[in-house]
Design a protein around this motif. Sequence first.
Motif, mmCIF file in Angstrom:
data_model
loop_
_atom_site.group_PDB
_atom_site.id
_atom_site.type_symbol
_atom_site.label_atom_id
_atom_site.label_comp_id
_atom_site.label_asym_id
_atom_site.label_seq_id
_atom_site.Cartn_x
_atom_site.Cartn_y
_atom_site.Cartn_z
ATOM 1 N N LEU A 1 -5.056 -0.526 -9.122
ATOM 2 C CA LEU A 1 -5.743 -0.229 -7.860
ATOM 3 C C LEU A 1 -5.031 0.868 -7.075
ATOM 4 C CD1 LEU A 1 -6.780 -3.777 -6.597
ATOM 5 C CD2 LEU A 1 -7.964 -2.244 -8.178
ATOM 6 N N ARG A 2 -3.927 1.381 -7.615
ATOM 7 C CA ARG A 2 -3.194 2.509 -7.014
ATOM 8 C C ARG A 2 -2.787 2.161 -5.570
ATOM 9 N NH1 ARG A 2 -4.797 7.459 -9.727
ATOM 10 N NH2 ARG A 2 -4.869 8.575 -7.767
ATOM 11 N N ALA A 3 -1.937 1.164 -5.453
ATOM 12 C CA ALA A 3 -1.595 0.620 -4.140
ATOM 13 C C ALA A 3 -0.332 1.243 -3.559
ATOM 14 C CB ALA A 3 -1.409 -0.896 -4.230
ATOM 15 N N VAL A 4 -0.322 1.371 -2.239
ATOM 16 C CA VAL A 4 0.880 1.711 -1.488
ATOM 17 C C VAL A 4 1.074 0.654 -0.412
ATOM 18 C CG1 VAL A 4 0.726 4.182 -1.906
ATOM 19 C CG2 VAL A 4 -0.386 3.222 0.108
ATOM 20 N N LYS A 5 2.316 0.369 -0.107
ATOM 21 C CA LYS A 5 2.644 -0.591 0.959
ATOM 22 C C LYS A 5 3.102 0.200 2.172
ATOM 23 C CE LYS A 5 4.321 -4.556 -0.007
ATOM 24 N NZ LYS A 5 5.167 -5.675 -0.497
ATOM 25 N N VAL A 6 2.610 -0.185 3.340
ATOM 26 C CA VAL A 6 2.876 0.564 4.570
ATOM 27 C C VAL A 6 3.549 -0.356 5.578
ATOM 28 C CG1 VAL A 6 1.853 1.916 6.430
ATOM 29 C CG2 VAL A 6 0.829 1.976 4.148
ATOM 30 N N ASP A 7 4.638 0.132 6.158
ATOM 31 C CA ASP A 7 5.380 -0.651 7.147
ATOM 32 C C ASP A 7 5.912 0.303 8.216
ATOM 33 O OD1 ASP A 7 6.513 -2.836 8.351
ATOM 34 O OD2 ASP A 7 7.640 -3.475 6.587
ATOM 35 N N SER B 1 14.085 -5.384 13.567
ATOM 36 C CA SER B 1 12.686 -5.789 13.395
ATOM 37 C C SER B 1 12.521 -7.227 12.932
ATOM 38 C CB SER B 1 11.996 -4.846 12.401
ATOM 39 O OG SER B 1 11.991 -3.530 12.888
ATOM 40 N N GLY B 2 13.567 -8.025 13.018
ATOM 41 C CA GLY B 2 13.428 -9.435 12.710
ATOM 42 C C GLY B 2 13.653 -9.755 11.241
ATOM 43 N N ARG B 3 13.434 -11.012 10.910
ATOM 44 C CA ARG B 3 13.692 -11.516 9.572
ATOM 45 C C ARG B 3 12.475 -11.367 8.681
ATOM 46 N NH1 ARG B 3 16.735 -17.232 10.341
ATOM 47 N NH2 ARG B 3 16.113 -17.290 8.161
ATOM 48 N N GLN B 4 12.736 -11.223 7.387
ATOM 49 C CA GLN B 4 11.639 -11.105 6.426
ATOM 50 C C GLN B 4 10.699 -12.299 6.495
ATOM 51 O OE1 GLN B 4 13.681 -10.456 2.627
ATOM 52 N NE2 GLN B 4 12.606 -8.516 2.473
ATOM 53 N N GLU B 5 11.257 -13.484 6.720
ATOM 54 C CA GLU B 5 10.453 -14.698 6.694
ATOM 55 C C GLU B 5 9.354 -14.699 7.750
ATOM 56 O OE1 GLU B 5 13.693 -14.525 6.778
ATOM 57 O OE2 GLU B 5 14.525 -15.673 5.106
ATOM 58 N N ASN B 6 9.521 -13.867 8.786
ATOM 59 C CA ASN B 6 8.551 -13.844 9.875
ATOM 60 C C ASN B 6 7.585 -12.672 9.802
ATOM 61 O OD1 ASN B 6 9.671 -16.114 11.037
ATOM 62 N ND2 ASN B 6 10.953 -14.975 12.462
ATOM 63 N N ARG B 7 7.708 -11.837 8.795
ATOM 64 C CA ARG B 7 6.930 -10.603 8.769
ATOM 65 C C ARG B 7 5.825 -10.634 7.716
ATOM 66 N NH1 ARG B 7 8.657 -6.133 11.454
ATOM 67 N NH2 ARG B 7 7.504 -4.783 10.036
ATOM 68 N N CYS B 8 4.741 -9.958 8.043
ATOM 69 C CA CYS B 8 3.706 -9.678 7.057
ATOM 70 C C CYS B 8 3.631 -8.170 6.876
ATOM 71 C CB CYS B 8 2.356 -10.235 7.487
ATOM 72 S SG CYS B 8 1.673 -9.450 8.961
ATOM 73 N N THR B 9 2.960 -7.742 5.848
ATOM 74 C CA THR B 9 2.842 -6.315 5.586
ATOM 75 C C THR B 9 1.499 -6.041 4.953
ATOM 76 O OG1 THR B 9 4.019 -4.409 4.643
ATOM 77 C CG2 THR B 9 3.882 -6.392 3.290
ATOM 78 N N GLU B 10 1.157 -4.757 4.811
ATOM 79 C CA GLU B 10 -0.150 -4.390 4.288
ATOM 80 C C GLU B 10 -0.003 -3.480 3.073
ATOM 81 O OE1 GLU B 10 -2.327 -1.200 6.568
ATOM 82 O OE2 GLU B 10 -0.879 -1.798 8.112
ATOM 83 N N ASN B 11 -0.908 -3.656 2.142
ATOM 84 C CA ASN B 11 -0.987 -2.845 0.945
ATOM 85 C C ASN B 11 -2.362 -2.187 0.914
ATOM 86 O OD1 ASN B 11 1.565 -4.000 -0.455
ATOM 87 N ND2 ASN B 11 0.366 -5.799 0.097
ATOM 88 N N VAL B 12 -2.378 -0.869 0.801
ATOM 89 C CA VAL B 12 -3.623 -0.114 0.841
ATOM 90 C C VAL B 12 -3.968 0.351 -0.571
ATOM 91 C CG1 VAL B 12 -4.817 1.865 1.849
ATOM 92 C CG2 VAL B 12 -3.069 0.658 3.177
ATOM 93 N N CYS B 13 -5.196 0.117 -0.977
ATOM 94 C CA CYS B 13 -5.647 0.506 -2.314
ATOM 95 C C CYS B 13 -6.231 1.917 -2.273
ATOM 96 C CB CYS B 13 -6.701 -0.472 -2.816
ATOM 97 S SG CYS B 13 -6.120 -2.187 -2.904
ATOM 98 N N LEU B 14 -5.740 2.801 -3.142
ATOM 99 C CA LEU B 14 -6.196 4.188 -3.180
ATOM 100 C C LEU B 14 -7.253 4.433 -4.252
ATOM 101 C CD1 LEU B 14 -2.797 6.082 -2.745
ATOM 102 C CD2 LEU B 14 -4.312 5.131 -0.988
ATOM 103 N N ASP B 15 -7.441 3.502 -5.167
ATOM 104 C CA ASP B 15 -8.452 3.655 -6.206
ATOM 105 C C ASP B 15 -9.831 3.784 -5.563
ATOM 106 O OD1 ASP B 15 -9.160 3.203 -9.260
ATOM 107 O OD2 ASP B 15 -10.539 1.964 -8.087
ATOM 108 N N ARG B 16 -10.650 4.712 -6.078
ATOM 109 C CA ARG B 16 -11.950 4.969 -5.460
ATOM 110 C C ARG B 16 -12.849 3.745 -5.435
ATOM 111 N NH1 ARG B 16 -13.788 10.938 -7.782
ATOM 112 N NH2 ARG B 16 -12.115 12.150 -6.767
#
Length: 373
Positions: free
Chosen positions: A122-128, A264-279
């Motif tokens: 899905l050609r993903a990138v993670k953005v933080d 920015s706090g502890r990993q246990e408290n954080r969420c993150t987003e992954n964006v799909c680049l596949d058309r």
Amino acid sequence: MNAIVRQAGAPAATDSVTGPAPVIGLAVGRGTGPELATVFERVLAALTEGHPGGVELVRSDRLYHSYVSLRGEGDPAEIQGLTARDAEHYEEFCRSLAARGATAVFRTAINAQSLYLVRRRLRAVKVDLLREEGTSLLLVRDQAQGFYTGENEHAPGRLTRTLTFSQELTEAVIEHALGRARREWPDGRIDRIVMAYKFHLLDGAFDRWVAAAAERLGVPIEVYQPDTVNRNLIAHGLPERTLLIAGNEWADIMHVVLLDRFGSGRQENRCTENVCLDRGVAGLVEYQTVHGSADDLAGRDLVNPVATVRAAALVAERHVGVAGAVERVETALAELERDGVATADLGGRHSTTEVAYALLARLARTPALARNA
């Protein structure tokens, strides 16, 4: 409760006045996944209460393996087969969501090898985005190529892992990162663009690709080995606005260090987003907790739900149109912290359910803002 939960493949929910409800995906892995999925459903329902047409929450019909659950499934060949089947199923689930117009899916932790097979396809990138006292670091992690996305070939006493880099994909990652930076900093000013990759292992091809992309896009891009990035970070810090595009081999390990560096706090408290680049899935964003599956806590009602709660707030605000959802949740979480309501990993004595219900009670006392158009 306005959230309608359906299994994948069920007919879409439609209101005769407002039209189709926003579609949100839910994928659940083993370990503590089922417990956190319940938290996500309840918080999303609370935040979207009263939303015109409701929200359709589509749950994948497969419970995906964690690494721990796979270890008991037999020899490496059997594990490899299960890994591939999980990846194929999750990829198809994401593609089916995108085909229905969904723009978000929340996924609990699953086995990394399955996950990265999907991220490659899905050609993903993670953005933080990390901020501290006027300094912003936009970290874009290349999850679509490199060691993490490789495939294994087994022979007696030997394993060969094959991976690929491509110029076309490298340029796609750079273009997405630049576009995201311009969204975060609308005045267009980016003080520094740095790429952290083990490019010395790639025969000079990678840095040539980056140089060509930089010239075409009209921006200066510096390419460094990860250890040089670490040294520069320690010695010089960062300018006010830095776009850091990184291979996942380095970024995954360094994430916790960067969180600490930026307060920015502890990993246990954080969420993150992954964006799909596949058309085929362009526009689909996958939200996840930063922490793993925590199989040792499975079924004990002890897992920290804060990251899941934050993911539900982001989905409600960005993808359902509930203005102020993130602020409401952050205010409620601050009240819980003040009152000492927390799971054991944060020094508290409360269960997952107790923390979740305490948060829901606070949300019920705070009015929702007007919905976004």
